[in-house]
Design a protein around this motif. Structure first.
Motif, PDB file in Angstrom:
ATOM      1  N   MET A 181       0.830  -1.204   0.000  1.00 38.87           N
ATOM      2  CA  MET A 181       0.000   0.000   0.000  1.00 38.87           C
ATOM      3  C   MET A 181       0.869   1.260   0.000  1.00 38.87           C
ATOM      4  N   ASP A 182       1.956   1.216   0.745  1.00 40.30           N
ATOM      5  CA  ASP A 182       2.869   2.366   0.793  1.00 40.30           C
ATOM      6  C   ASP A 182       3.507   2.598  -0.572  1.00 40.30           C
ATOM      7  N   TRP A 183       3.901   1.515  -1.255  1.00 39.20           N
ATOM      8  CA  TRP A 183       4.499   1.651  -2.585  1.00 39.20           C
ATOM      9  C   TRP A 183       3.500   2.241  -3.578  1.00 39.20           C
ATOM     10  N   ILE A 184       2.246   1.829  -3.466  1.00 37.25           N
ATOM     11  CA  ILE A 184       1.209   2.360  -4.360  1.00 37.25           C
ATOM     12  C   ILE A 184       1.074   3.864  -4.160  1.00 37.25           C
ATOM     13  N   GLU A 185       1.097   4.305  -2.907  1.00 35.08           N
ATOM     14  CA  GLU A 185       0.987   5.730  -2.615  1.00 35.08           C
ATOM     15  C   GLU A 185       2.134   6.519  -3.228  1.00 35.08           C
ATOM     16  N   ARG A 186       3.305   5.914  -3.317  1.00 36.84           N
ATOM     17  CA  ARG A 186       4.484   6.602  -3.839  1.00 36.84           C
ATOM     18  C   ARG A 186       4.578   6.533  -5.369  1.00 36.84           C
TER      19      ARG A 186
END
Length: 259
Positions: A200-205
């Motif tokens: 999820m964090d990678w998607i946000e970035r």
């Protein structure tokens, strides 16, 4: 003034992730049928093997063929998925020191753990970003054959003909870290763990225009699916089983996104 600030915050949230997201959860028809017959949630039980591998995860062990378990008096006890989702150990995010130790390839278009590579590299123009799970749990649904082939590799070969490998389609591979795939052979790896919270964090970035993520059904967590739905994303394989073979059959349709 307050309205302008609100609009600004909303615009930042919209820009924080790709506009078009799909997540494909790969499983197999036998697992889905068994879950339906037993009227139980979509997670998988596997029969224990004679000798279980123990990759430590806090107080628990992980075996690619058995899943999460806990040893009690020398006896392996299966751990329910719900318990792990709420109380289980989490994998901490990479620290700044650890990020500095990662080999930063200046040719990388997108490397979350290497800030310098992201700043120095000239971004390629790709219409489609494809993130492929290469963790050990994928072995159960898309194992490598004797010649080193797998369905994930077959999917990318089809996309390569239409879009160009790491050109119009940017191919990433991930477990607990994410990096650009250097070759198609690396897509058949099955090692390491993964963590949907990092995903999820990678998607946000990510600044991808269209993002398609291929992972296995073990990553189907309520928090993750709710997050994708909040981004107006699309889920495949969450209700009806999506096998690795069926995934390849979707390649021609997916290729339209990068032409």
């Amino acid at each position: 003034m307050i309205r302008l600030i609100a609009l600004f915050l909303i615009s930042l949230n919209v820009m924080a992730a790709p506009r078009d997201i799909e997540v494909w959860f790969v499983s197999n028809s036998k697992v889905s049928l068994l879950n339906d017959l037993l009227n139980r949630p979509q997670y998988i039980y596997r029969a224990p093997t004679a000798a279980l591998e123990c990759q430590e995860m806090g107080d628990y062990c992980f075996d690619p063929q058995f899943g999460l378990y806990k040893k009690e008096n020398g006896i392996e006890e299966t751990v329910e998925t719900k318990k792990i989702e709420t109380e289980g150990p989490s994998i901490p995010a990479g620290k700044s020191v650890e990020r500095e130790l990662i080999d930063c390839d200046p040719k990388n278009y997108f490397d979350i753990f290497c800030g310098k590579a992201r700043k120095e590299a000239a971004p390629q123009v790709s219409k489609l970003d494809l993130w492929i799970d290469t963790s050990s749990s994928m072995r159960e649904f898309d194992f490598s054959d004797a010649s080193g082939g797998c369905h994930r590799k077959s999917l990318v070969r089809v996309l390569d003909d239409a879009c160009g490998f790491n050109q119009k389609v940017n191919v990433m591979m991930f477990d607990t870290t994410i990096k650009q795939a250097g070759s198609m052979d690396s897509l058949c790896l099955n090692q390491g763990l993964n963590d949907y919270k990092r995903l999820m964090d990678w998607i946000e970035r990510s600044d991808a225009k269209k993002l398609v993520i291929i992972t296995d059904i073990y990553e189907f967590h309520k928090e993750f699916s709710d997050y994708i739905e909040s981004k107006h994303g699309k889920l495949r394989g969450d209700k009806e089983p999506l096998t690795a073979k069926q995934m390849v059959e979707l390649a021609d349709s997916l290729a339209k996104s990068c032409k």
